[in-house]
Design a protein around this motif. Structure first.
Motif, PDB file in Angstrom:
ATOM      1  N   VAL A 270     -12.383  14.397 -81.427  1.00  0.00           N
ATOM      2  CA  VAL A 270     -12.062  14.164 -83.147  1.00  0.00           C
ATOM      3  C   VAL A 270     -12.475  14.818 -84.598  1.00  0.00           C
ATOM      4  N   LEU A 271     -13.267  15.941 -83.996  1.00  0.00           N
ATOM      5  CA  LEU A 271     -13.630  17.217 -83.905  1.00  0.00           C
ATOM      6  C   LEU A 271     -12.291  18.140 -84.319  1.00  0.00           C
ATOM      7  N   ARG A 272     -10.958  18.003 -84.021  1.00  0.00           N
ATOM      8  CA  ARG A 272     -10.427  19.197 -84.183  1.00  0.00           C
ATOM      9  C   ARG A 272      -9.677  18.386 -85.580  1.00  0.00           C
ATOM     10  N   LEU A 273      -9.976  16.988 -85.216  1.00  0.00           N
ATOM     11  CA  LEU A 273      -9.116  16.437 -87.481  1.00  0.00           C
ATOM     12  C   LEU A 273     -10.305  17.191 -88.723  1.00  0.00           C
ATOM     13  N   VAL A 274     -10.967  18.190 -88.102  1.00  0.00           N
ATOM     14  CA  VAL A 274     -12.549  17.968 -89.025  1.00  0.00           C
ATOM     15  C   VAL A 274     -12.334  19.586 -89.386  1.00  0.00           C
ATOM     16  N   PRO A 275     -12.460  19.911 -90.898  1.00  0.00           N
ATOM     17  CA  PRO A 275     -12.243  21.238 -91.193  1.00  0.00           C
ATOM     18  C   PRO A 275     -13.621  21.627 -90.131  1.00  0.00           C
ATOM     19  N   ARG A 276     -14.079  23.145 -89.843  1.00  0.00           N
ATOM     20  CA  ARG A 276     -15.403  23.797 -89.442  1.00  0.00           C
ATOM     21  C   ARG A 276     -16.403  23.779 -89.949  1.00  0.00           C
ATOM     22  N   SER A 277     -16.117  23.825 -91.338  1.00  0.00           N
ATOM     23  CA  SER A 277     -17.408  23.763 -92.159  1.00  0.00           C
ATOM     24  C   SER A 277     -18.360  22.524 -92.233  1.00  0.00           C
ATOM     25  N   GLU A 278     -17.255  21.444 -92.011  1.00  0.00           N
ATOM     26  CA  GLU A 278     -17.692  20.038 -91.585  1.00  0.00           C
ATOM     27  C   GLU A 278     -18.152  18.978 -90.100  1.00  0.00           C
ATOM     28  N   ARG A 279     -18.013  19.996 -89.547  1.00  0.00           N
ATOM     29  CA  ARG A 279     -17.722  19.861 -88.276  1.00  0.00           C
ATOM     30  C   ARG A 279     -19.379  19.704 -87.607  1.00  0.00           C
ATOM     31  N   SER A 280     -20.699  20.646 -88.079  1.00  0.00           N
ATOM     32  CA  SER A 280     -22.071  19.901 -88.050  1.00  0.00           C
ATOM     33  C   SER A 280     -22.139  18.669 -88.636  1.00  0.00           C
ATOM     34  N   GLU A 281     -21.727  18.175 -89.022  1.00  0.00           N
ATOM     35  CA  GLU A 281     -22.394  17.270 -89.745  1.00  0.00           C
ATOM     36  C   GLU A 281     -21.634  16.188 -89.213  1.00  0.00           C
ATOM     37  N   VAL A 282     -20.654  15.976 -88.504  1.00  0.00           N
ATOM     38  CA  VAL A 282     -19.794  14.898 -87.806  1.00  0.00           C
ATOM     39  C   VAL A 282     -19.987  15.022 -86.332  1.00  0.00           C
ATOM     40  N   ARG A 283     -20.595  16.281 -85.676  1.00  0.00           N
ATOM     41  CA  ARG A 283     -21.382  16.024 -84.969  1.00  0.00           C
ATOM     42  C   ARG A 283     -22.556  14.893 -84.944  1.00  0.00           C
ATOM     43  N   SER A 284     -23.031  14.960 -85.589  1.00  0.00           N
ATOM     44  CA  SER A 284     -24.690  13.742 -85.988  1.00  0.00           C
ATOM     45  C   SER A 284     -23.821  12.726 -85.784  1.00  0.00           C
ATOM     46  N   TYR A 285     -23.209  12.376 -86.216  1.00  0.00           N
ATOM     47  CA  TYR A 285     -22.512  11.064 -85.832  1.00  0.00           C
ATOM     48  C   TYR A 285     -21.826  10.593 -84.425  1.00  0.00           C
ATOM     49  N   LEU A 286     -21.574  11.470 -84.133  1.00  0.00           N
ATOM     50  CA  LEU A 286     -20.868  11.558 -82.962  1.00  0.00           C
ATOM     51  C   LEU A 286     -21.408  11.527 -81.618  1.00  0.00           C
ATOM     52  N   ARG A 287     -22.882  11.791 -81.467  1.00  0.00           N
ATOM     53  CA  ARG A 287     -23.785  12.512 -80.329  1.00  0.00           C
ATOM     54  C   ARG A 287     -24.301  10.734 -80.166  1.00  0.00           C
ATOM     55  N   PRO A 288     -24.803  10.291 -81.085  1.00  0.00           N
ATOM     56  CA  PRO A 288     -25.274   8.636 -80.311  1.00  0.00           C
ATOM     57  C   PRO A 288     -23.840   7.912 -78.942  1.00  0.00           C
ATOM     58  N   LEU A 289     -22.221   8.307 -80.190  1.00  0.00           N
ATOM     59  CA  LEU A 289     -21.608   7.763 -79.464  1.00  0.00           C
ATOM     60  C   LEU A 289     -21.535   7.776 -78.072  1.00  0.00           C
ATOM     61  N   GLN A 290     -21.130   9.367 -78.165  1.00  0.00           N
ATOM     62  CA  GLN A 290     -20.999   9.730 -76.278  1.00  0.00           C
ATOM     63  C   GLN A 290     -22.869   9.933 -75.809  1.00  0.00           C
ATOM     64  N   ARG A 291     -23.758   9.673 -76.257  1.00  0.00           N
ATOM     65  CA  ARG A 291     -24.229   8.739 -75.670  1.00  0.00           C
ATOM     66  C   ARG A 291     -24.828   7.891 -74.330  1.00  0.00           C
TER      67      ARG A 291
END
Length: 420
Positions: A270-291
């Motif tokens: 889903v990060l391909r839909l997110v501007p690069r400047s906002e990806r760090s914050e979105v990754r914090s939401y994704l990491r628990p899902l990936q785990r």
């Protein structure tokens, strides 16, 4: 008998857009110039209705204009499609696609019902979970009309999901007894189902083109739930296999870990839909899902070990061919290979690999950084049924007369398809 000749000509391409505010695009693609209503007038009609409805809603102010351009592309199947990407280079800014090839037909004549083919494992994506969710919602209006999820299959314009183009692209399509005959007529198309497929196409295109941050997070949730379901199904299949005495514990455990990694990648896509400047914050939401997804894979592997009375067992490292490990191939052409530029004499009896799932899988894992041994190991797991395919089995699946994968790739290098 067909009386024909070779000549220079034109393969037309028809394209149009609903303009977006930014440079990125979402594409709906399908082929025209075939004789049938199912294959593929139904696909072109579904996409035309989808963009007509979207444009009407946007023009009336009922939907905001999307951030990304929505493009439709109607071409000669595969051939002019490959040329389109080579000529325009639009794949560099196309974030998602969907292929509608024979999506609707008469159920009583179906060899198989419409299938929602997901992306290859080398390009796992949230878009599969999204389009399947849209299908469940829309097709509930026609509960008697069968459809199902299916794995990736080469052979149509969804080849843009290949990593050489990197456009995640599910394919919606079935197969009729009337395929490629004059019996494939308009009367075979149920209008109500055509409308539902158009809803799916419109929803898919617009949601990808106009996704807000909240919707992106929802897409990640859908991908995680989809992945965990598939991991549970895979674990059940592995348990059934070992219970029947036909499973290899280490192979099954490695397969569950492999699948956990793949579905975790679908969440991160889903990060391909997110501007690069906002990806760090979105990754914090994704990491628990990936785990969570990876944990589901590990739990499936642990269940296998317990079933065989070996709790806590860790599988041995998978062996790799030293010769193939020394080769790091890089693709030099887009998409699936047809060997059309190699004369029959130069082919030496080799069949065209254009429909080969093994050729597509191996080449899709070749990115100029991964060894041929690694690419074959990943492809062997992707195409796994009762066991993981070896490099030799993959080579014979591509070309029954091939002596080895090394020999086949040497042939591809000789004719300019790969390099290392």
């Amino acid at each position: 008998m067909v009386r024909s000749r070779l000549y220079e000509g034109t393969l037309p391409a028809v394209t149009g857009v609903i303009p977006g505010a930014g440079k990125e695009e979402v594409i709906l693609v399908g082929h025209q110039f075939e004789c049938g209503a199912i294959d593929n007038a139904s696909g072109v009609a579904v996409m035309m209705e989808a963009v007509r409805a979207l444009q009407q809603l946007i023009s009336a102010g009922d939907l905001p204009a999307p951030q990304r351009t929505i493009r439709v592309l109607f071409i000669s199947e595969c051939y002019s499609h490959l040329y389109f990407w080579a000529k325009t280079r639009l794949h560099r800014r196309t974030v998602a696609g969907a292929c509608f090839d024979s999506p609707v037909g008469a159920p009583e004549l179906a060899v198989r019902p419409p299938e929602f083919h997901t992306n290859p494992h080398s390009n796992m994506s949230y878009v599969d979970a999204l389009i399947l969710d849209l299908a469940r919602r829309a097709m509930a209006a026609e509960p008697a009309y069968a459809w199902r999820e299916a794995p990736f299959a080469p052979g149509t314009d969804s080849f843009i999901a290949d990593t050489s183009l990197d456009i995640p692209c599910p394919w919606v399509g079935g197969h009729s007894q009337t395929w490629h005959t004059s019996a494939d007529v308009l009367d075979l198309l149920p209008v109500s189902v055509m409308g539902l497929m158009a809803q799916i196409a419109a929803g898919y295109a617009y949601l990808n083109a106009a996704a807000t941050r909240e919707q992106v997070l929802h897409f990640a949730d859908l991908a995680a739930a989809w992945g965990k379901k598939h991991l549970a199904d895979a674990a059940a299949a592995e348990l059934e296999r070992v219970a029947a005495g036909g499973g290899d514990l280490d192979d099954g455990m490695r397969q569950m870990a492999y699948l956990g990694d793949r579905y975790a990648e679908a969440v991160a896509s889903v990060l391909r839909l997110v501007p690069r400047s906002e990806r760090s914050e979105v990754r914090s939401y994704l990491r628990p899902l990936q785990r969570e997804v990876k944990r589901a894979g590990r739990e499936g592997a642990d269940a296998l070990a317990r079933r065989l009375g070996r709790p806590g067992h860790a599988p041995a490292e998978e062996p790799r061919d030293a010769e193939l490990s020394a080769i790091v191939p890089k693709r030099k052409v887009f998409g699936p290979l047809a060997l059309d530029r190699v004369t029959p004499e130069e082919r030496g009896g080799r069949p065209s690999p254009r429909w080969s799932d093994a050729a597509f899988a191996v080449l899709s894992w070749c990115n100029g950084k991964r060894s041929l041994a690694e690419a074959c190991a990943l492809a062997g797991r992707e195409l796994r049924e009762d066991h993981t395919l070896s490099a030799e089995e993959l080579a014979r699946r591509i070309d029954p007369n091939s002596s080895s994968m090394r020999e086949y790739f040497e042939f591809l290098r000789q004719h300019g398809y790969v390099e290392w």
